[in-house]
Design an enzyme around this catalytic site. Structure first.
Site, PDB file in Angstrom:
ATOM      1  N   PRO A 296     -31.908   1.350 -23.168  1.00 37.78           N
ATOM      2  CA  PRO A 296     -30.602   1.446 -23.829  1.00 37.78           C
ATOM      3  C   PRO A 296     -30.552   2.587 -24.859  1.00 37.78           C
ATOM      4  O   PRO A 296     -29.473   2.999 -25.275  1.00 37.78           O
ATOM      5  CB  PRO A 296     -30.443   0.096 -24.533  1.00 37.78           C
ATOM      6  CG  PRO A 296     -31.400  -0.825 -23.859  1.00 37.78           C
ATOM      7  CD  PRO A 296     -32.525   0.034 -23.358  1.00 37.78           C
TER       8      PRO A 296
ATOM      9  N   GLU B 232     -40.551  -6.106 -24.866  1.00 42.93           N
ATOM     10  CA  GLU B 232     -39.923  -5.355 -25.967  1.00 42.93           C
ATOM     11  C   GLU B 232     -40.023  -3.851 -25.740  1.00 42.93           C
ATOM     12  O   GLU B 232     -39.788  -3.062 -26.660  1.00 42.93           O
ATOM     13  CB  GLU B 232     -40.572  -5.720 -27.313  1.00 42.93           C
ATOM     14  CG  GLU B 232     -40.651  -7.223 -27.604  1.00 42.93           C
ATOM     15  CD  GLU B 232     -39.301  -7.923 -27.454  1.00 42.93           C
ATOM     16  OE1 GLU B 232     -38.314  -7.414 -28.025  1.00 42.93           O
ATOM     17  OE2 GLU B 232     -39.239  -8.968 -26.781  1.00 42.93           O
TER      18      GLU B 232
ATOM     19  N   ASP C 155     -17.403  16.418  -5.360  1.00 40.81           N
ATOM     20  CA  ASP C 155     -16.997  17.042  -6.616  1.00 40.81           C
ATOM     21  C   ASP C 155     -15.521  16.862  -6.904  1.00 40.81           C
ATOM     22  O   ASP C 155     -15.147  16.537  -8.022  1.00 40.81           O
ATOM     23  CB  ASP C 155     -17.374  18.522  -6.633  1.00 40.81           C
ATOM     24  CG  ASP C 155     -18.700  18.722  -7.361  1.00 40.81           C
ATOM     25  OD1 ASP C 155     -18.766  18.305  -8.518  1.00 40.81           O
ATOM     26  OD2 ASP C 155     -19.629  19.268  -6.752  1.00 40.81           O
TER      27      ASP C 155
ATOM     28  N   ARG D 125     -26.746   8.941  -3.014  1.00 46.60           N
ATOM     29  CA  ARG D 125     -25.532   9.187  -2.227  1.00 46.60           C
ATOM     30  C   ARG D 125     -25.004  10.609  -2.375  1.00 46.60           C
ATOM     31  O   ARG D 125     -24.131  11.034  -1.629  1.00 46.60           O
ATOM     32  CB  ARG D 125     -24.451   8.141  -2.516  1.00 46.60           C
ATOM     33  CG  ARG D 125     -23.928   8.155  -3.921  1.00 46.60           C
ATOM     34  CD  ARG D 125     -22.890   7.072  -4.147  1.00 46.60           C
ATOM     35  NE  ARG D 125     -21.614   7.341  -3.469  1.00 46.60           N
ATOM     36  CZ  ARG D 125     -20.764   8.300  -3.813  1.00 46.60           C
ATOM     37  NH1 ARG D 125     -21.018   9.076  -4.846  1.00 46.60           N
ATOM     38  NH2 ARG D 125     -19.644   8.470  -3.142  1.00 46.60           N
TER      39      ARG D 125
HETATM   40  N1  4GX Z   1     -30.145   1.025 -19.433  1.00 46.83           N
HETATM   41  N2  4GX Z   1     -33.328  -2.287 -20.460  1.00 46.83           N
HETATM   42  C1  4GX Z   1     -35.613  -1.390 -20.865  1.00 46.83           C
HETATM   43  C2  4GX Z   1     -37.249  -2.677 -22.147  1.00 46.83           C
HETATM   44  C3  4GX Z   1     -37.064  -2.074 -23.519  1.00 46.83           C
HETATM   45  C4  4GX Z   1     -36.861  -2.888 -24.630  1.00 46.83           C
HETATM   46  C5  4GX Z   1     -36.698  -2.308 -25.872  1.00 46.83           C
HETATM   47  C6  4GX Z   1     -36.971  -0.181 -24.860  1.00 46.83           C
HETATM   48  C7  4GX Z   1     -36.775  -0.956 -25.985  1.00 46.83           C
HETATM   49  C8  4GX Z   1     -31.493  -0.643 -19.928  1.00 46.83           C
HETATM   50  C9  4GX Z   1     -30.175  -0.163 -20.015  1.00 46.83           C
HETATM   51  C10 4GX Z   1     -31.991  -1.933 -20.455  1.00 46.83           C
HETATM   52  C11 4GX Z   1     -33.730  -3.564 -21.019  1.00 46.83           C
HETATM   53  C12 4GX Z   1     -34.431  -1.512 -19.901  1.00 46.83           C
HETATM   54  C13 4GX Z   1     -34.914  -3.427 -21.966  1.00 46.83           C
HETATM   55  N3  4GX Z   1     -37.126  -0.734 -23.660  1.00 46.83           N
HETATM   56  N4  4GX Z   1     -32.191   0.285 -19.288  1.00 46.83           N
HETATM   57  N5  4GX Z   1     -36.021  -2.714 -21.343  1.00 46.83           N
HETATM   58  N6  4GX Z   1     -29.128  -0.758 -20.589  1.00 46.83           N
HETATM   59  O1  4GX Z   1     -31.173  -2.696 -20.916  1.00 46.83           O
HETATM   60  O2  4GX Z   1     -31.384   1.306 -18.990  1.00 46.83           O
END
Ligand code: 4GX
Length: 254
Positions: free
Chosen positions: A88, A115, A168, A153
């Site tokens: 995130p 985490e 595009d 895709r």
């Molecule tokens: N877009 N996640 C990564 C593990 C995590 C936890 C804390 C870093 C810090 C997500 C998203 C996503 C859940 C993937 C937590 N990484 N990934 N994961 N939204 O929610 O890509």
């Protein structure tokens, strides 16, 4: 294009990516998707891949060594491969980013659980962090699948030759016009007559107007970025004054 997915849950990837369109692209050899179980790279006799955080706090952190060894095993075959971490905290994923990634020959996608990963993984091995949206998943696997689907895709031959060239213009910040197929009348809700007229320029105009209407209603933020012609602007004015009755004389639910 080749994707190497580093995950603790390789089974999650089998049916979504091997089915239907992507499955055909894999059979044709246009894309290659390989899953690598990070656990296989733990040197520990119990194959431990996580540990409690230094400094205390809840949850577990993914250990650096198994991830480092897994990434290095891919890099030993291709030193120039780029590594993406799904998180995130990353750059927001978009059609534009999908288009850029689709020009890469090979990517490593690292899927975090718990985490997240030890910070040194980021510092030493990650070239780019990408987020698929502002919400929290239980792991990076679904995010990796979203990325692979959107990127694949766009690769020539995956959708069939002419569809990708169209892309595009298709995503020029306008939502798509409504589509209909048989029957003509479903419980009194009819297909717009213009679509049966055989008048191709009238159909094209109607579709453009509907696309503009939808976008201004549902995603005005996109409309601000769209490349609008003078004709589009005139259509938009008509829409804003608009009548919203459909061909059955019922109020349009849009
Ligand atoms: N877009 N996640 C990564 C593990 C995590 C936890 C804390 C870093 C810090 C997500 C998203 C996503 C859940 C993937 C937590 N990484 N990934 N994961 N939204 O929610 O890509």
């Amino acid at each position: 294009m080749r994707f190497d997915i580093l995950t603790l849950f390789p089974d999650m990837f089998s049916s979504p990516l091997r089915g239907s369109i992507l499955g055909k692209a894999i059979e044709k050899g246009i894309i290659q998707i390989r899953t690598i179980n990070i656990r296989d790279f733990s040197l520990d006799k119990h194959q431990v891949v996580d540990d409690s955080p230094y400094g205390g706090g809840q949850g577990m952190v993914m250990k650096v060594e198994p991830i480092a060894r897994a990434i290095e095993s891919v890099k030993s075959q291709n030193p120039s491969v780029r590594t993406i971490y799904l998180t995130p905290q990353g750059k927001p994923f978009s059609q534009d980013l999908a288009r850029k990634l689709s020009t890469q020959p090979h990517l490593i996608l690292l899927c975090g659980r718990y985490e997240g990963v030890d910070e040194r993984v980021r510092e030493l091995f990650i070239d780019e962090e990408i987020s698929i949206g502002d919400y929290v998943l239980t792991g990076g696997e679904l995010a990796a699948m979203v990325l692979i689907d959107a990127v694949s895709r766009l690769i020539p031959g995956v959708l069939g030759s002419d569809r990708s060239a169209e892309e595009d213009s298709f995503f020029n910040f306008l939502l798509e016009y409504p589509q209909y197929t048989r029957p003509f009348d479903f419980r009194g809700r009819c297909v717009p007559e213009v679509l049966l007229s055989g008048n191709h320029s009238a159909i094209a105009l109607w579709r453009r107007k509907e696309a503009l209407k939808r976008t201004s209603l549902k995603r005005p933020d996109l409309l601000a970025k769209a490349n609008l012609s003078e004709e589009d602007k005139t259509l938009l004015e008509e829409i804003l004054r608009g009548n919203s009755m459909d061909d059955c004389g019922l109020p349009n639910r849009d």
